[in-house]
Write a protein that holds these residues in place. Structure first.
Motif, mmCIF file in Angstrom:
data_model
loop_
_atom_site.group_PDB
_atom_site.id
_atom_site.type_symbol
_atom_site.label_atom_id
_atom_site.label_comp_id
_atom_site.label_asym_id
_atom_site.label_seq_id
_atom_site.Cartn_x
_atom_site.Cartn_y
_atom_site.Cartn_z
ATOM 1 N N VAL A 1 0.846 -1.204 0.000
ATOM 2 C CA VAL A 1 0.000 0.000 0.000
ATOM 3 C C VAL A 1 0.879 1.250 0.000
ATOM 4 O O VAL A 1 0.590 2.234 -0.692
ATOM 5 C CB VAL A 1 -0.953 -0.004 1.207
ATOM 6 C CG1 VAL A 1 -1.756 1.297 1.266
ATOM 7 C CG2 VAL A 1 -1.905 -1.200 1.139
ATOM 8 N N ALA A 2 1.978 1.212 0.765
ATOM 9 C CA ALA A 2 2.899 2.346 0.793
ATOM 10 C C ALA A 2 3.565 2.549 -0.565
ATOM 11 O O ALA A 2 3.768 3.687 -1.013
ATOM 12 C CB ALA A 2 3.959 2.135 1.878
ATOM 13 N N PHE A 3 3.912 1.450 -1.250
ATOM 14 C CA PHE A 3 4.464 1.547 -2.604
ATOM 15 C C PHE A 3 3.455 2.202 -3.544
ATOM 16 O O PHE A 3 3.797 3.078 -4.341
ATOM 17 C CB PHE A 3 4.807 0.151 -3.149
ATOM 18 C CG PHE A 3 5.969 -0.526 -2.480
ATOM 19 C CD1 PHE A 3 6.938 0.192 -1.796
ATOM 20 C CD2 PHE A 3 6.098 -1.909 -2.535
ATOM 21 C CE1 PHE A 3 8.004 -0.439 -1.189
ATOM 22 C CE2 PHE A 3 7.163 -2.553 -1.935
ATOM 23 C CZ PHE A 3 8.117 -1.819 -1.258
ATOM 24 N N PHE A 4 2.211 1.748 -3.459
ATOM 25 C CA PHE A 4 1.179 2.252 -4.366
ATOM 26 C C PHE A 4 0.938 3.747 -4.139
ATOM 27 O O PHE A 4 0.810 4.513 -5.098
ATOM 28 C CB PHE A 4 -0.122 1.468 -4.168
ATOM 29 C CG PHE A 4 -1.211 1.832 -5.137
ATOM 30 C CD1 PHE A 4 -1.220 1.298 -6.420
ATOM 31 C CD2 PHE A 4 -2.224 2.714 -4.781
ATOM 32 C CE1 PHE A 4 -2.215 1.628 -7.323
ATOM 33 C CE2 PHE A 4 -3.220 3.054 -5.676
ATOM 34 C CZ PHE A 4 -3.219 2.518 -6.951
ATOM 35 N N ARG A 5 0.898 4.171 -2.874
ATOM 36 C CA ARG A 5 0.697 5.598 -2.588
ATOM 37 C C ARG A 5 1.846 6.425 -3.155
ATOM 38 O O ARG A 5 1.621 7.487 -3.746
ATOM 39 C CB ARG A 5 0.567 5.829 -1.080
ATOM 40 C CG ARG A 5 0.447 7.304 -0.705
ATOM 41 C CD ARG A 5 0.290 7.504 0.786
ATOM 42 N NE ARG A 5 -1.074 7.274 1.224
ATOM 43 C CZ ARG A 5 -2.060 8.154 1.085
ATOM 44 N NH1 ARG A 5 -1.834 9.311 0.487
ATOM 45 N NH2 ARG A 5 -3.261 7.886 1.532
ATOM 46 N N PHE B 1 -7.581 -2.280 3.352
ATOM 47 C CA PHE B 1 -6.840 -1.367 2.484
ATOM 48 C C PHE B 1 -7.127 0.074 2.881
ATOM 49 O O PHE B 1 -6.210 0.904 2.958
ATOM 50 C CB PHE B 1 -7.212 -1.589 1.018
ATOM 51 C CG PHE B 1 -6.483 -0.662 0.080
ATOM 52 C CD1 PHE B 1 -5.257 -1.018 -0.447
ATOM 53 C CD2 PHE B 1 -7.022 0.576 -0.261
ATOM 54 C CE1 PHE B 1 -4.567 -0.156 -1.293
ATOM 55 C CE2 PHE B 1 -6.343 1.444 -1.104
ATOM 56 C CZ PHE B 1 -5.109 1.075 -1.626
ATOM 57 N N GLY B 2 -8.401 0.391 3.125
ATOM 58 C CA GLY B 2 -8.753 1.753 3.507
ATOM 59 C C GLY B 2 -8.042 2.206 4.767
ATOM 60 O O GLY B 2 -7.572 3.341 4.860
ATOM 61 N N ALA B 3 -7.931 1.319 5.746
ATOM 62 C CA ALA B 3 -7.241 1.654 6.993
ATOM 63 C C ALA B 3 -5.758 1.886 6.747
ATOM 64 O O ALA B 3 -5.163 2.825 7.300
ATOM 65 C CB ALA B 3 -7.448 0.536 8.015
ATOM 66 N N LEU B 4 -5.152 1.046 5.920
ATOM 67 C CA LEU B 4 -3.727 1.208 5.604
ATOM 68 C C LEU B 4 -3.491 2.477 4.794
ATOM 69 O O LEU B 4 -2.485 3.165 4.978
ATOM 70 C CB LEU B 4 -3.209 -0.003 4.839
ATOM 71 C CG LEU B 4 -3.133 -1.315 5.628
ATOM 72 C CD1 LEU B 4 -2.827 -2.483 4.707
ATOM 73 C CD2 LEU B 4 -2.081 -1.213 6.724
#
Length: 282
Positions: free
Chosen positions: A187-191, A217-220
């Motif tokens: 998720v950090a990569f995608f952001r 996913f929303g929480a992350l």
């Protein structure tokens, strides 16, 4: 040369949320700031960030409130330094602000001119796949399917995405030993990647798809974490072979936003034997 850009919503809101999360994560004692009164919220005060960055406290407050203010590369450099941002976080801030990315040492990785199915098949029995910046799986070999126990050839093309599979496919997720660390990292990569494609409908559609697939996913996503892709060791579990520890190596087809080849190599004899047991072709 430093230039000014006026931020527009919703990009300004994302930048504001990211700056606020970084400010609240810092320990004023560790930074040597004096204890003045009681702190009602964790982290630094906005005035302290402004002081460290040598910018106007009012201007920084507006920036963190998501207002349409002008932000120069010089000011952003000072703010990210004050907030002790990593290289990935600094690039993320500059992207959200619409500024050219700051110069930094290139990540140690080799570049690959092409990544096609023939190359993937030649790599077998080493698991390998090709994915794009949105983590869509564009190609794979049989060894990769054997490792994850998911026949990607039978998965609809629109669902062949590493993040989506981690959110929705139980078998895929069970094959990853450290899934509690892997998903937040993805998720950090995608952001971090999305900051350069914020207005791209494909990226927005992908984000909406992830949000709809899982509350996790929303929480992350709300954590505002960003990371750069790096070569890591991955631990997989296969019911027939047990734990398999692999070194993931990343190869790009272009300097920026190119397709990425991921190859997984056993790190020890036990992992080599385990991989050979599930890929008898080798």
């Amino acid at each position: 040369m430093a230039t000014d850009t006026e931020l527009a919503l919703p990009r300004a809101k994302d930048l504001a949320a990211f700056l606020r999360s970084r400010r609240e994560s810092l320990d004023p004692k560790r930074l040597g700031l004096p204890q003045v009164g009681r702190r009602r919220t964790p982290g630094l005060r906005r005035e302290e960030v402004a002081q460290l960055a040598e910018v106007s406290a009012t201007w920084y407050t507006w920036l963190e409130q998501g207002r349409n203010v002008k932000a120069s590369s010089k000011a952003l450099e000072a703010i990210t330094t004050a907030l002790q941002c990593t290289a990935a976080e600094k690039r993320h801030v500059f992207r959200l602000a619409g500024q050219p990315e700051p110069s930094s040492p290139k990540a140690p990785c080799e570049k690959l001119c092409t990544a096609n199915q023939l190359m993937l098949d030649k790599l077998d029995p080493l698991p390998a796949m090709v994915q794009n910046a949105r983590f869509d799986i564009l190609g794979f070999n049989q060894a990769y399917c054997d490792l994850t126990r998911v026949n990607l050839g039978e998965v609809p093309v629109e669902e062949r995405n590493c993040i989506y599979l981690a959110l929705t496919n139980r078998t895929w997720r069970q094959s990853i030993v450290d899934e509690q660390d892997v998903l937040p990292r993805l998720v950090a990569f995608f952001r971090a990647n999305m900051a350069s494609h914020f207005d791209d409908p494909l990226w927005q559609q992908q984000l909406a798809k992830f949000m709809a697939a899982s509350d996790e996913f929303g929480a992350l996503w709300q954590r505002q974490d960003v990371e750069c892709v790096s070569n890591l060791q991955k631990r997989y579990f296969h019911p027939q072979a047990g734990e398999i520890v692999l070194q993931q190596s990343n190869w790009w087809s272009a300097p920026r936003d190119g397709e990425r080849l991921l190859v997984y190599v056993p790190v020890d004899d036990a992992s080599r034997e385990a991989l050979a047991a599930i890929t008898p072709r080798g």
